[in-house]
Design a protein around this motif. Structure first.
Motif, mmCIF file in Angstrom:
data_model
loop_
_atom_site.group_PDB
_atom_site.id
_atom_site.type_symbol
_atom_site.label_atom_id
_atom_site.label_comp_id
_atom_site.label_asym_id
_atom_site.label_seq_id
_atom_site.Cartn_x
_atom_site.Cartn_y
_atom_site.Cartn_z
ATOM 1 N N GLY A 59 0.784 -1.231 0.000
ATOM 2 C CA GLY A 59 0.000 0.000 0.000
ATOM 3 C C GLY A 59 0.816 1.281 0.000
ATOM 4 N N LYS A 60 2.059 1.213 -0.471
ATOM 5 C CA LYS A 60 2.914 2.411 -0.482
ATOM 6 C C LYS A 60 2.337 3.510 -1.375
ATOM 7 C CE LYS A 60 6.595 0.260 -1.942
ATOM 8 N NZ LYS A 60 6.154 -1.151 -1.965
ATOM 9 N N THR A 61 1.894 3.143 -2.557
ATOM 10 C CA THR A 61 1.388 4.143 -3.503
ATOM 11 C C THR A 61 0.127 4.814 -2.968
ATOM 12 O OG1 THR A 61 2.295 2.872 -5.356
ATOM 13 C CG2 THR A 61 0.609 4.521 -5.867
ATOM 14 N N THR A 62 -0.780 4.010 -2.410
ATOM 15 C CA THR A 62 -1.999 4.577 -1.822
ATOM 16 C C THR A 62 -1.670 5.516 -0.678
ATOM 17 O OG1 THR A 62 -3.243 2.588 -2.419
ATOM 18 C CG2 THR A 62 -4.192 4.009 -0.713
ATOM 19 N N LEU A 63 -0.730 5.099 0.181
ATOM 20 C CA LEU A 63 -0.323 5.954 1.295
ATOM 21 C C LEU A 63 0.290 7.251 0.784
ATOM 22 C CD1 LEU A 63 0.228 6.492 4.283
ATOM 23 C CD2 LEU A 63 2.356 5.178 4.061
ATOM 24 N N LEU A 64 1.106 7.162 -0.258
ATOM 25 C CA LEU A 64 1.733 8.369 -0.822
ATOM 26 C C LEU A 64 0.671 9.351 -1.301
ATOM 27 C CD1 LEU A 64 4.733 9.308 -1.477
ATOM 28 C CD2 LEU A 64 4.212 8.664 -3.833
ATOM 29 N N GLU A 65 -0.344 8.842 -1.953
ATOM 30 C CA GLU A 65 -1.424 9.717 -2.435
ATOM 31 C C GLU A 65 -2.182 10.358 -1.275
ATOM 32 O OE1 GLU A 65 -3.650 6.991 -4.753
ATOM 33 O OE2 GLU A 65 -2.273 7.037 -6.495
ATOM 34 N N ASN A 66 -2.439 9.589 -0.220
ATOM 35 C CA ASN A 66 -3.129 10.138 0.958
ATOM 36 C C ASN A 66 -2.296 11.206 1.648
ATOM 37 O OD1 ASN A 66 -5.301 8.418 0.535
ATOM 38 N ND2 ASN A 66 -4.560 6.853 1.969
ATOM 39 N N LEU A 67 -1.001 10.971 1.727
ATOM 40 C CA LEU A 67 -0.105 11.950 2.362
ATOM 41 C C LEU A 67 -0.062 13.242 1.562
ATOM 42 C CD1 LEU A 67 2.870 9.593 3.347
ATOM 43 C CD2 LEU A 67 1.269 10.718 4.919
ATOM 44 N N GLU A 68 -0.072 13.131 0.259
ATOM 45 C CA GLU A 68 -0.036 14.322 -0.586
ATOM 46 C C GLU A 68 -1.289 15.165 -0.374
ATOM 47 O OE1 GLU A 68 0.997 15.548 -5.224
ATOM 48 O OE2 GLU A 68 0.795 13.434 -4.640
ATOM 49 N N ARG A 69 -2.430 14.502 -0.228
ATOM 50 C CA ARG A 69 -3.667 15.241 0.035
ATOM 51 C C ARG A 69 -3.636 15.879 1.430
ATOM 52 N NH1 ARG A 69 -6.092 10.889 -2.848
ATOM 53 N NH2 ARG A 69 -6.365 9.713 -0.908
ATOM 54 N N GLU A 70 -3.090 15.165 2.402
ATOM 55 C CA GLU A 70 -3.112 15.640 3.778
ATOM 56 C C GLU A 70 -2.082 16.733 4.049
ATOM 57 O OE1 GLU A 70 -2.919 13.746 8.312
ATOM 58 O OE2 GLU A 70 -3.272 12.464 6.571
ATOM 59 N N LEU A 71 -0.887 16.597 3.479
ATOM 60 C CA LEU A 71 0.211 17.527 3.783
ATOM 61 C C LEU A 71 0.357 18.645 2.761
ATOM 62 C CD1 LEU A 71 2.924 14.922 4.883
ATOM 63 C CD2 LEU A 71 1.626 16.446 6.378
ATOM 64 N N GLY A 72 -0.116 18.426 1.542
ATOM 65 C CA GLY A 72 0.059 19.432 0.503
ATOM 66 C C GLY A 72 1.495 19.498 0.029
ATOM 67 N N GLU A 73 1.765 20.419 -0.887
ATOM 68 C CA GLU A 73 3.102 20.491 -1.485
ATOM 69 C C GLU A 73 3.836 21.784 -1.155
ATOM 70 O OE1 GLU A 73 2.758 19.660 -5.651
ATOM 71 O OE2 GLU A 73 2.673 17.493 -5.293
ATOM 72 N N ASP A 74 3.366 22.521 -0.139
ATOM 73 C CA ASP A 74 4.085 23.729 0.251
ATOM 74 C C ASP A 74 5.453 23.409 0.836
ATOM 75 O OD1 ASP A 74 2.030 25.314 -0.582
ATOM 76 O OD2 ASP A 74 1.133 25.565 1.411
ATOM 77 N N LYS A 75 5.506 22.330 1.643
ATOM 78 C CA LYS A 75 6.766 21.971 2.304
ATOM 79 C C LYS A 75 7.261 20.585 1.917
ATOM 80 C CE LYS A 75 5.896 24.830 6.401
ATOM 81 N NZ LYS A 75 5.756 24.848 7.883
ATOM 82 N N PHE A 76 6.507 19.892 1.048
ATOM 83 C CA PHE A 76 6.851 18.512 0.715
ATOM 84 C C PHE A 76 6.806 18.284 -0.791
ATOM 85 C CE2 PHE A 76 5.242 18.411 5.037
ATOM 86 C CZ PHE A 76 6.091 17.535 5.692
#
Length: 608
Positions: free
Chosen positions: A31-48
């Motif tokens: 589930g790495k890819t699914t987790l990566l997508e969830n993290l991107e939604r949760e954290l955004g791309e301002d700092k990540f």
């Protein structure tokens, strides 16, 4: 697998040295890819930045992933290295934390495992989070994911694959100074996996040695309270094997080991700190991740309570802390590199939690790790920035910086079979470089660390010791003029018929009297071994830190009295001065105690 060489001990990169890049690892289908997508939604791309490893390779290789898969292994390694370096540079240039879903190995059942981790990966990653999903759940996800072609695999093979990856990554990460954390869903309480990982990522993104040091000082300031109520004297005590015999970290992991039926867990801290990371910031942060991996929050609390039940404070320290609690001008801090929560519970059980504050870590939520450098910095902050008088108590090399930074250093010496083996040499070196310290033997039947001439033995329960710790540090005026002995000594100095050598002798006798009856009580005394009489050693007494005492005779009136003080303290240095600038800086640097002597004090300006 691409070849790599372990980083030499002591040379590991730290988060302060390179951009933060976090690898998300786990066997195929976890589930790495699914987790990566969830993290991107949760954290955004301002700092990540978020990267799928395969997609990154697809973007850098001419012809994409299909061309990459057709390449020979050495050529594939070259492009994997290039992809890793690209991620590192993008994170550095944009000052963002990179999060990468990657692979450690591919292992089709019935074939040999192919490790694909490269040296460039290890040079890029600062942290790796491993997703430990139950093999049965992985098998279910693999069968339901029709978008990707994966070789069939049994549950037993997936379990063996997962164990091989965990063991391999843990070892490689330790060799290369990379933080490693296993994320198992069964330890998440009510938190979702993505929420727990995002919490870790936010912590990884900001936590450096510099941040750790600043936050530790914030916690210290909070512990001291408001400026109006701050103490004059602070007792800073290490916890494990200092105020108690027990090592609570060792007890914690023994309980975890027993619960898991895994002997390896019992030695997990010894293996960590005895490895290439030593007692570094990286090692202490890794220890925090191990505690996170061992238990969720409520399990951790239960373990801490169980460990605390096994801890018994030394009666000597229990008495000292209770007496300190009675003094408004004295505060006590436990500064532990171990488990903050355990020691809070221990203090609660001994009715000390309201008067002794614990500064320490053990969990990500604590915010800090207490390293050797942090201990030294906090004691220096207390002494040099806040002007407090600091007593430091410690037992091991991790405590050396705080012992050296304190006004008073007390080394706690425990049983020979369990105490630190390297402390003796560390102490000898520090003493040769100017450290003045004493040692307390707990219990008093154990052998001392060094000979008493280098490290005097002290009993911390005596009135002399307790008075030296608990006395007021604010300026005090002590009057001797009402004493009968003082009146007799003063009479010749007021007789106009007495002058010359006789008057000098009278002032000299007053100096000796004030030194032996007043100064010794203020500063304290220490034992030392006299030359043997009739073949038996004899104990003598002298002014505490006498050899590091500087007597300043204010000219011209203070010189005869200063000679009397010097007679009482023969190891002290005497200098003469009319003005402050006549005292050499190097003399002051070497001095532990400064005694200014003047025979006539009018306004007090000459002394102040």
């Amino acid at each position: 697998m691409g070849t790599y060489q372990p980083t030499a001990p002591g040379t590991q990169s730290t988060p302060d040295d390179k951009p933060i890049v976090v690898g998300l690892y786990g066997i195929s289908g976890c589930g790495k890819t699914t987790l990566l997508e969830n993290l991107e939604r949760e954290l955004g791309e301002d700092k990540f930045f978020f990267y799928d490893g395969s997609e990154k390779i697809n973007s850098v290789v001419p012809g994409g992933l299909k061309a990459f898969q057709a390449m020979e292994k050495p050529e594939q390694e070259k492009w994997r290295n290039r992809a890793a370096k690209s991620i590192r540079e993008e994170s550095k240039v944009n000052v963002k934390t990179g999060v990468v879903a990657g692979h450690f190995m591919f292992w089709p059942e019935g074939q040999e495992a192919e490790k694909v981790c490269t040296q460039a990966d290890l040079d890029t990653y600062t942290h790796i989070i491993y997703l430990e999903i139950h093999p049965g759940e992985v098998l279910k996800r693999r069968s339901e994911d029709t978008g990707k072609h994966r070789e069939s695999a049994s549950i037993s093979h997936l379990g063996e694959w997962q164990q091989q990856e965990k063991d391999g990554l843990r070892q490689i990460c330790r060799e290369n100074g990379i933080f490693f954390s296993v994320m198992a869903p069964q330890l998440l309480d009510k938190l979702s996996l993505s929420h727990k990982v995002s919490t870790l990522l936010r912590d990884f993104q900001r936590h450096t040695q510099r941040y750790n040091s600043k936050l530790a000082k914030v916690k210290l300031e909070e512990a001291l309270g408001s400026l109006l109520n701050r103490p004059e004297t602070v007792l800073v005590l290490d916890a494990d094997k200092t105020i108690a015999t027990e090592d609570t970290g060792k007890l914690f992991w023994k309980m975890v080991s027993d619960a898991r039926s895994s002997e390896a867990d019992a030695d997990i801290l010894a293996n960590l700190f005895g490895g290439p990371l030593g007692y570094s910031y990286t090692a202490f942060r890794q220890a925090t991740l191990l505690y996170e991996e061992a238990a969720n929050d409520w399990q951790f609390e239960g373990l801490c309570k169980d460990v605390a039940e096994k801890v018994t404070l030394h009666p000597e320290f229990l008495s000292l802390l209770r007496k300190a609690a009675e003094q408004k001008h004295v505060s006590a801090l436990l500064l532990t590199s171990g488990l903050r929560r355990v020691w809070e519970i221990v203090l609660e059980r001994n009715s000390l939690s309201k008067t002794v504050t614990v500064i320490g870590g053990g969990r990500i939520a604590d915010g800090i790790v207490v390293t050797k450098a942090v201990k030294g910095d906090l004691v220096s902050h207390l002494r040099n920035r806040l002007g407090m008088y600091v007593w430091a108590f410690g037992d091991s090399p991790v405590d050396m910086e705080m012992l050296k930074a304190a006004n008073e250093a007390v080394v706690v010496v425990g049983d020979e079979t369990t105490r630190s083996k390297s402390m003796e040499q560390e102490l000898a070196t520090a003493i040769s470089n100017g450290l003045t310290a004493r040692q307390v033997l707990l219990p008093n039947t154990v052998s001392p660390r060094l000979e008493a001439s280098k490290l005097p033995v002290v009993n911390i329960t005596t009135d002399d010791f307790l008075n030296s710790v608990l006395r007021r540090r604010s300026p005090r005026i002590l009057l001797a003029s009402d004493r009968t002995s003082a009146k007799l000594l003063m009479t010749p100095t007021r007789n106009a018929a007495i002058g010359g050598p006789a008057l000098r002798k009278a002032h000299r006798r007053i100096g000796w009297y004030l030194a032996t009856d007043f100064i010794t009580n203020i500063i304290g005394r220490e034992k030392y071994t006299l030359p043997p009489v009739l073949g038996r050693p004899t104990i003598g007494y002298r002014l505490a830190h006498e050899a590091q005492t500087l007597i300043v005779a204010l000219m011209r009136g203070g010189e005869p009295m200063a000679m009397g003080v010097s007679e009482a303290f023969p190891q002290a240095m005497v200098v003469h001065a009319r003005r402050p600038d006549e005292i050499k800086h190097e003399n002051l640097q070497k001095a532990y105690t400064l005694i200014i002597v003047d025979s006539v004090v009018n306004t007090g300006k000459s002394v102040v």
